[in-house]
Write an enzyme that holds these catalytic residues in place. Sequence first.
Site, short mmCIF file in Angstrom:
data_model
loop_
_atom_site.label_atom_id
_atom_site.label_comp_id
_atom_site.label_asym_id
_atom_site.label_seq_id
_atom_site.Cartn_x
_atom_site.Cartn_y
_atom_site.Cartn_z
N SER A 48 5.56 5.09 10.17
CA SER A 48 5.89 3.88 9.42
C SER A 48 4.68 2.98 9.30
O SER A 48 3.77 3.00 10.14
CB SER A 48 7.03 3.12 10.11
OG SER A 48 6.59 2.60 11.36
N LYS A 49 4.66 2.18 8.25
CA LYS A 49 3.56 1.23 8.05
C LYS A 49 3.50 0.22 9.18
O LYS A 49 2.42 -0.22 9.58
CB LYS A 49 3.74 0.50 6.71
CG LYS A 49 3.64 1.38 5.48
CD LYS A 49 3.80 0.51 4.23
CE LYS A 49 3.82 1.34 2.97
NZ LYS A 49 3.96 0.50 1.76
N ARG A 50 4.65 -0.18 9.67
CA ARG A 50 4.69 -1.21 10.70
C ARG A 50 4.09 -0.71 12.01
O ARG A 50 3.38 -1.44 12.70
CB ARG A 50 6.14 -1.67 10.93
CG ARG A 50 6.30 -2.77 11.96
CD ARG A 50 7.72 -3.27 11.99
NE ARG A 50 8.12 -3.81 10.69
CZ ARG A 50 9.34 -4.28 10.43
NH1 ARG A 50 10.27 -4.24 11.37
NH2 ARG A 50 9.63 -4.74 9.24
N ASP A 77 0.83 -1.19 0.00
CA ASP A 77 0.00 0.00 0.00
C ASP A 77 0.87 1.25 0.00
O ASP A 77 1.87 1.32 0.73
CB ASP A 77 -0.90 0.03 1.24
CG ASP A 77 -2.03 -0.99 1.17
OD1 ASP A 77 -2.31 -1.48 0.06
OD2 ASP A 77 -2.63 -1.29 2.22
#
Length: 501
Positions: free
Chosen positions: A267-269, A29
Amino acid sequence: MSTPSDSQPPTPNPQPPVRVRIAPSPTGDPHVGTAYTALFNVAFARHHGGQFVLRIEDTDRTRFVEQSERLIFDSLRWLGLTWDEGPDVGGPYGPYRQSERVEFYQQCARELVARGQAYSCWCTPERLKRVREEALARGEPPKYDRLCLGLAEAQRSQRPDFSPRPVIRLRMPSEGETSFEDVLRGRISFQNALIDDQVLLKSDGFPTYHLAVVVDDHLMHISHVIRGEEWISSTPKHVVLYQDFGWELPVFVHLPLLRNRDRSKVSKRRNPWAVLPWFRGQGYLPEALRNFLALMGWSMPDGREIFTLDEMVQAFSFERMSTTSPIFDLEKLDWLNGHYIRQLPLDELTARTLPFLDRAGLPASQNVAYVRDILALEQERLRELAEAPQMVDFFFADRLVYDPRLLVGKGMTPQQTLEAIKATLALVETIQPFDAPALEAAIRGLTGQLGLKTGSFFMALRVAVTGRTVSPPLFQTMAVLGRARTVACLKAACDEVAQMG
């Protein structure tokens, strides 16, 4: 297709055209930082009448996600950040996917090797890991030790830890400094001795970011490289490559990173909202998210916080950009989104909200006029379109579910409540016209006749017709519900109170 050696920059002129780009990787994404960077590239390009290029950096085949490219396109278009050149629209300097430009990178890498500015490296991953660990143990930068520099393949193959599929490394200068000018930060310098001999071409023949970005930016005539500050430490390698090729440097602008309140990187995480599809799914308006991202490190000359993309473009200058990393404040975004929702014409709000209601299983698309009347009541309270189903579901419920004890207002007994609701029911069944003014006049009169406190009685009616203690204005809500549904709700409330004994 032109080759790197015979593709030359356009003839210099006093004011070369502004050409900027973003180059996201299709590895999942799209990150909200992609939109942030794209916004400032678009604003700068449009302000100067230049071109905005979208390039897909898809050479990391181990992390490639097939549908990611389409998500990048869809998300940026949803935000209104459109490009002049790119994989899907074409342009004079294509192709715009790096996986389709591999021959350019390979030829450039061979040219560097032939001139002694790069070299082949046959070291195995195991040896490279060991070299890094040993350097760190000595308190030194984890650099490659140049074992393969100056060796031919036949010579290197006689030594341990040989891999038959080499990479090509950039030969960084061993002494001195590499410097460059940054529009936001001034002159930045790095000691060459501390910089690793970066891999330029991997063993699979695909380039690393460092080679591809320089080759592409040159061949696509990019005038300004506007990207995140995380690339500052890589820029000296890029500068050396430009110098080795004999190419003119672009202008560098390294934007501050988006950060959380604790100053950690978004961040995505760590942040589920760090990807663009999340904002769309939550019902943030693209114009609100654009406005919010524009405030991340930049400000309008007059200090106002609410402005359109066109207004940003007209006023844009990097002189108003801060290098301090902005805090990504979702509460601020909610406030902005609520403002933009309140400014929407009711028909447009209805059209934008219908998909959220339909996905929640509410029969909205079959009742557009009804939804429009509902949203006229809820528009002031909405902050995200995804909130709408939970806010309005009682308008569609055949029978409301709530705690019957909420029907008994403060200072009232169950018997008083039952009699009051029955009296209201009798009024509601006959009142003409069935609109908010008529309902309010009649029910306020009834309240006086029964000797009840307005707050307690109206709360009982609110729970009866909505199933909740917080709702839009009571009489407007009853009018939108309509006579039949309001009567059914009041009858059900009578049953609930009667069972309380």
